[in-house]
Design an enzyme around this catalytic site. Structure first.
Site, PDB file in Angstrom:
ATOM      1  N   ASP A   8       0.882  -1.156   0.000  1.00 38.78           N
ATOM      2  CA  ASP A   8       0.000   0.000   0.000  1.00 38.78           C
ATOM      3  C   ASP A   8       0.931   1.220   0.000  1.00 38.78           C
ATOM      4  O   ASP A   8       2.085   1.122   0.417  1.00 38.78           O
ATOM      5  CB  ASP A   8      -0.873  -0.035   1.265  1.00 38.78           C
ATOM      6  CG  ASP A   8      -1.658   1.234   1.446  1.00 38.78           C
ATOM      7  OD1 ASP A   8      -2.304   1.679   0.474  1.00 38.78           O
ATOM      8  OD2 ASP A   8      -1.632   1.802   2.569  1.00 38.78           O
ATOM      9  N   ASP A  10       0.058   5.021   0.843  1.00 34.51           N
ATOM     10  CA  ASP A  10      -0.104   6.003   1.913  1.00 34.51           C
ATOM     11  C   ASP A  10      -0.139   5.330   3.279  1.00 34.51           C
ATOM     12  O   ASP A  10      -0.983   4.464   3.521  1.00 34.51           O
ATOM     13  CB  ASP A  10      -1.416   6.762   1.680  1.00 34.51           C
ATOM     14  CG  ASP A  10      -1.234   8.243   1.845  1.00 34.51           C
ATOM     15  OD1 ASP A  10      -0.269   8.648   2.509  1.00 34.51           O
ATOM     16  OD2 ASP A  10      -2.048   8.988   1.290  1.00 34.51           O
TER      17      ASP A  10
HETATM   18  C1  G6P Z   1      -5.390   6.321  -0.225  1.00 31.55           C
HETATM   19  C2  G6P Z   1      -5.498   7.148   1.046  1.00 31.55           C
HETATM   20  C3  G6P Z   1      -6.919   7.654   1.216  1.00 31.55           C
HETATM   21  C4  G6P Z   1      -7.386   8.373  -0.051  1.00 31.55           C
HETATM   22  C5  G6P Z   1      -7.326   7.418  -1.238  1.00 31.55           C
HETATM   23  C6  G6P Z   1      -7.757   8.075  -2.539  1.00 31.55           C
HETATM   24  O1  G6P Z   1      -6.014   5.099  -0.024  1.00 31.55           O
HETATM   25  O2  G6P Z   1      -5.147   6.384   2.187  1.00 31.55           O
HETATM   26  O3  G6P Z   1      -6.962   8.535   2.320  1.00 31.55           O
HETATM   27  O4  G6P Z   1      -8.718   8.833   0.098  1.00 31.55           O
HETATM   28  O5  G6P Z   1      -5.979   6.967  -1.354  1.00 31.55           O
HETATM   29  O6  G6P Z   1      -6.812   9.057  -2.880  1.00 31.55           O
HETATM   30  P1  G6P Z   1      -6.914  10.020  -4.132  1.00 31.55           P
HETATM   31  O7  G6P Z   1      -5.505  10.531  -4.289  1.00 31.55           O
HETATM   32  O8  G6P Z   1      -7.362   9.211  -5.323  1.00 31.55           O
HETATM   33  O9  G6P Z   1      -7.901  11.078  -3.796  1.00 31.55           O
HETATM   34 MG    MG Z   2      -2.725   3.178   3.575  1.00 32.05          MG
END
Ligand code: G6P
Ligand code: MG
Length: 210
Positions: A8, A10
Site C-alpha cells: 500500500d 499512503d
Molecule cells: C489512499 C489514502 C486515502 C485516499 C485514497 C484516494 O487510499 O489512504 O486517504 O482517500 O488513497 O486518494 P486520491 O488521491 O485518489 O484522492
Molecule cells: Mg494506507
C-alpha cells in the site's frame, strides 16, 4: 518465502495524511461541516468519493451528485497543490533500504493503492524506479476492502495471490488482502487488527518474513 510483495502507498511507504487532512478540512470548513483528525483517520485507504460521503454524513444538507463531484474535484486540486511540496526526503531511508534488499533477493515488488494520485506521488519521491508494477485507483472499479487493487497488482507481476504478501496500514486493506488470498502484513494501525496474518512495527521487519 513469497515471490512478490505488494505495498500500500499512503501510510506504508510514506504518509500524505496531513495533506489529505488539510485539503478535506478546508472543504469541510467552507461547508460548515465538523471535521477533525479522528474523522480523517477513518478515511485511510478509502476512495476519494467514499471519503467525501463520510464527511458529508456529518451534515443534514443533501448534496446532488454534481455537487459531490465538484467538491471531490476541489479537494483533489488542493491536495495536488500540497503534493507539489513532496520530495524524496518524504520517504524514510529504512523504506528505500528495505525495497532495495527485497529486490536484491529477487522479489518482485508492486504498489497497490486506492489513490488516483499514486503515479504523481511515486514520481515526486523518486520511488517510481523501485517497483515492477503499479496498481492504483486508475485501474480499479471497486475500492478496498474489495481485493481488486491487489489482484490486479499480482496479475501485473505475473504472480498468483498465494505467492504474494500485501503490506497495509488500513483495516480495509487487510480485509482486501485476505479476501484476495494474499498473506496480509499489518503496520501502523493495522498491526493491532486481529485479522492481520502478521504484524510489523517497522518496514525492515519485512525482511524476516518475506
Ligand atoms: C489512499 C489514502 C486515502 C485516499 C485514497 C484516494 O487510499 O489512504 O486517504 O482517500 O488513497 O486518494 P486520491 O488521491 O485518489 O484522492
Ligand atoms: Mg494506507
Amino acid at each position: 518465502m513469497k515471490k512478490g510483495v505488494i505495498f500500500d502507498l499512503d501510510g506504508v511507504l510514506l504518509s500524505t495524511d496531513d495533506m489529505h487532512y488539510a485539503a478535506w478540512k478546508s472543504i469541510a470548513d467552507e461547508l460548515g461541516i465538523p471535521f477533525d483528525r479522528q474523522i480523517n483517520n477513518r478515511l485511510r485507504g478509502v476512495s476519494r468519493m467514499e471519503s467525501l460521503e463520510i464527511i458529508l454524513s456529518q451534515s443534514s444538507r443533501v448534496f446532488s451528485p454534481e455537487e459531490k463531484l465538484a467538491l471531490a474535484e476541489r479537494k483533489n486540486e488542493r491536495y495536488r497543490a500540497l503534493l507539489q511540496g513532496l520530495t524524496p526526503a518524504a520517504v524514510a531511508p529504512e523504506v528505500r533500504d528495505t525495497l532495495s534488499a527485497l529486490r536484491a533477493r529477487g522479489r518482485k515488488l508492486a504498489v497497490g493503492s486506492s489513490s488516483k494520485n499514486t503515479r504523481l506521488i511515486l514520481k515526486l519521491t523518486g520511488l517510481d524506479s523501485c517497483f515492477d508494477a503499479v496498481s492504483d485507483g486508475t485501474n480499479i472499479t471497486r475500492s478496498k476492502p474489495d481485493p481488486e487493487v491487489f489482484l490486479k497488482a499480482a496479475d501485473f507481476l505475473g504472480l498468483a495471490p498465494a505467492d504474494c504478501a500485501v503490506i497495509e496500514d488500513a483495516v480495509a486493506g487487510i480485509d482486501a488482502a485476505r479476501a484476495g488470498g494474499f498473506l496480509s502484513i499489518g503496520i501502523g494501525d493495522a498491526a493491532a487488527y486481529e485479522k492481520t496474518d502478521r504484524s510489523i512495527r517497522s518496514l525492515s521487519e519485512l525482511l524476516e518474513i518475506v
